[in-house]
Scaffold this motif. Sequence first.
Motif, PDB file in Angstrom:
ATOM      1  N   ARG A 120       0.810  -1.089   0.122  1.00  0.00           N
ATOM      2  CA  ARG A 120       0.121   0.083  -0.005  1.00  0.00           C
ATOM      3  C   ARG A 120       0.926   1.257   0.062  1.00  0.00           C
ATOM      4  NH1 ARG A 120      -3.575   0.079   4.968  1.00  0.00           N
ATOM      5  NH2 ARG A 120      -4.922   1.436   3.868  1.00  0.00           N
ATOM      6  N   GLN A 150      -5.603  -6.410  -4.382  1.00  0.00           N
ATOM      7  CA  GLN A 150      -6.729  -5.835  -3.932  1.00  0.00           C
ATOM      8  C   GLN A 150      -7.830  -6.346  -4.483  1.00  0.00           C
ATOM      9  OE1 GLN A 150      -6.654  -1.393  -3.141  1.00  0.00           O
ATOM     10  NE2 GLN A 150      -8.781  -1.384  -4.221  1.00  0.00           N
ATOM     11  N   ASP A 154     -12.035  -2.264  -3.216  1.00  0.00           N
ATOM     12  CA  ASP A 154     -12.324  -2.251  -1.898  1.00  0.00           C
ATOM     13  C   ASP A 154     -10.937  -2.147  -1.362  1.00  0.00           C
ATOM     14  OD1 ASP A 154     -12.598  -2.421   1.021  1.00  0.00           O
ATOM     15  OD2 ASP A 154     -14.057  -3.823   0.679  1.00  0.00           O
ATOM     16  N   PRO A 155     -10.256  -1.083  -0.994  1.00  0.00           N
ATOM     17  CA  PRO A 155      -8.881  -0.774  -0.219  1.00  0.00           C
ATOM     18  C   PRO A 155      -8.745  -1.717   1.256  1.00  0.00           C
ATOM     19  CG  PRO A 155      -9.946   1.236   0.345  1.00  0.00           C
ATOM     20  CD  PRO A 155     -10.942   0.273  -0.583  1.00  0.00           C
ATOM     21  N   HIS A 156      -9.729  -2.415   1.685  1.00  0.00           N
ATOM     22  CA  HIS A 156      -9.870  -2.992   2.819  1.00  0.00           C
ATOM     23  C   HIS A 156      -9.712  -4.424   2.777  1.00  0.00           C
ATOM     24  CE1 HIS A 156     -11.672   0.929   3.659  1.00  0.00           C
ATOM     25  NE2 HIS A 156     -10.700   1.019   4.736  1.00  0.00           N
ATOM     26  N   GLU A 171      -8.971  -9.114   5.635  1.00  0.00           N
ATOM     27  CA  GLU A 171      -9.598  -7.706   5.651  1.00  0.00           C
ATOM     28  C   GLU A 171      -8.761  -6.756   6.489  1.00  0.00           C
ATOM     29  OE1 GLU A 171     -13.645  -8.207   7.170  1.00  0.00           O
ATOM     30  OE2 GLU A 171     -13.720 -10.123   6.103  1.00  0.00           O
ATOM     31  N   ASP A 173      -8.150  -2.642   8.341  1.00  0.00           N
ATOM     32  CA  ASP A 173      -8.833  -1.627   8.655  1.00  0.00           C
ATOM     33  C   ASP A 173      -8.001  -0.421   7.811  1.00  0.00           C
ATOM     34  OD1 ASP A 173      -6.600  -0.885  10.287  1.00  0.00           O
ATOM     35  OD2 ASP A 173      -7.696  -0.963  12.231  1.00  0.00           O
ATOM     36  N   ASP A 174      -8.359   0.774   8.348  1.00  0.00           N
ATOM     37  CA  ASP A 174      -7.886   2.017   7.482  1.00  0.00           C
ATOM     38  C   ASP A 174      -6.177   2.026   7.877  1.00  0.00           C
ATOM     39  OD1 ASP A 174      -9.801   2.939   5.995  1.00  0.00           O
ATOM     40  OD2 ASP A 174     -10.514   4.233   7.670  1.00  0.00           O
ATOM     41  N   SER A 175      -5.929   1.575   9.044  1.00  0.00           N
ATOM     42  CA  SER A 175      -4.381   1.518   9.592  1.00  0.00           C
ATOM     43  C   SER A 175      -3.750   0.326   8.961  1.00  0.00           C
ATOM     44  CB  SER A 175      -4.368   1.873  11.034  1.00  0.00           C
ATOM     45  OG  SER A 175      -4.844   0.697  11.534  1.00  0.00           O
TER      46      SER A 175
END
Length: 199
Positions: A120, A150, A154-156, A171, A173-175
């Motif tokens: 990322r 990815q 969906d970037p998650h 899966e 989270d944003d971090s």
Amino acid sequence: MLIADGELRYDIRRAGELLAVEDETLAAGRIHGIRRPASGSNVYEVEAELDDAGIIRRVVASYSRGPFTRNATYESADSFLRGNVGAMGGRNNLTVKLGRYGEVDADLIIFRALTIAHIRERGQTRWTGRVAAIDPNTLVAATGKQSCRQRGDDPHVWIYEPRMGDSEEIEIDDSGLVLRRRDSRGIETVLVTPPLRQA
């Protein structure tokens, strides 16, 4: 740091049955992780040191089952992961080639999170490369190709292929923290204790 410091606990289950628990800590550029089965005496433990870019520079791993213990130490330098594995009084030296980005997989969920964080950070949505993977039972390192992409827009959600024929849906989270992993064998790894975030 690519992933926030904290203490994590993951339950590893198949069809709802608890198979093992993974406890992991990331603090000040150091990873400590330990996986214990729900039943049985075998324990897998890893300590790793990271550089400022989040690349693993040193790994110390151990595997124990009852009175039997195996230990390994690896260090990365000059595009190689070099180390030794010791068990029953014997010691074997090993050298494996690192991939372009120096990824090391020591078979704990936090190492997946770290690899995805690197992908990322480079702005990629798919990646294939060589990874030095440490087997949790033998502690022997070997280089193989792994790939990650990815899922859709969906970037998650990421699809990770640690070896040919195996796949995992991960899966985050944003971090970049891994919340859940499901593999093609029906094993699910779920975060049960998220880290405390500092304000």
